[in-house]
Design an enzyme around this catalytic site. Structure first.
Site, PDB file in Angstrom:
ATOM      1  N   ASP A 148      -0.319   5.375   1.323  1.00  0.00           N
ATOM      2  CA  ASP A 148      -0.671   5.862   2.001  1.00  0.00           C
ATOM      3  C   ASP A 148      -0.363   5.565   3.490  1.00  0.00           C
ATOM      4  OD1 ASP A 148       0.171   8.060  -0.051  1.00  0.00           O
ATOM      5  OD2 ASP A 148      -2.299   8.230  -0.491  1.00  0.00           O
ATOM      6  N   ASP A 208       0.982  -1.143  -0.667  1.00  0.00           N
ATOM      7  CA  ASP A 208      -0.146   0.407  -0.275  1.00  0.00           C
ATOM      8  C   ASP A 208       1.084   1.259   0.086  1.00  0.00           C
ATOM      9  OD1 ASP A 208      -2.801   2.058   0.305  1.00  0.00           O
ATOM     10  OD2 ASP A 208      -1.671   1.547   2.518  1.00  0.00           O
TER      11      ASP A 208
END
Ligand SMILES: [Mg+2]
Ligand SMILES: [Zn+2]
Length: 165
Positions: free
Chosen positions: A10, A8
């Site tokens: 952020d 992922d």
């Protein structure tokens, strides 16, 4: 078949402290432990693939060009640490504007990468800070690790390669 670790963006690779969305290159700050962790994975021949929801595009908060600029900055900062990213997939949609097939927790982006890179799902992992990341991984049939937002991924990276040895 190859193996990969899905990441992922952020809250996992970079800090989203104080931001709901990261869409300016100057706001992109790698989290502690990212370079060290990714080095461990690279050393063990994992491809590194970023999968990120960027619903701010659909909401009109920023553009796909902004997303690309942030990704250039991400690649630049990682390169300084000797890390290259093999693939980046992002979903620019948001349910509040228009539903789509790709937004996590959909496994769509992970499945797409599994096809594109001829990956063995059994040898793939996901690292993320949100339940959506974990759910997407489960639905794609890969193992997943959840970190606390903006915490180091190093221990998880060590665990991934230890499990293999
Ligand atoms: Mg996140
Ligand atoms: Zn989408």
């Amino acid at each position: 078949m190859r193996k990969a670790v899905f990441l992922d963006r952020d809250g996992t690779l970079n800090s989203d402290e104080g931001h709901y969305y990261i869409y300016r290159a100057e706001d992109f700050v790698l989290n502690e432990g990212v370079i060290a962790g990714l080095k461990i994975l690279k050393k063990h021949h994992y491809l590194l693939i970023v999968v990120t929801n960027q619903g701010g595009v659909a909401k009109g908060i920023y553009s796909e060009a902004d997303v690309e600029k942030v990704h250039e900055e991400m690649k630049r900062q990682l390169k300084l640490g000797g890390i290259s990213i093999d693939g980046i997939y992002y979903c620019p949609h948001h349910d509040t504007v228009q539903s789509c097939d790709c937004r996590k927790p959909s496994p769509y982006m992970i499945n797409q990468a599994i096809t594109d890179f001829d990956l063995d799902a059994k040898q793939c992992f996901m690292i993320g800070d949100s339940d959506r990341d974990i759910e997407a991984a489960k639905r794609a049939g890969i193992r997943a690790f959840k970190i606390k937002k903006n915490n180091s991924i190093v221990e998880i990276c060590k665990k991934i390669v230890e499990d293999e040895d």
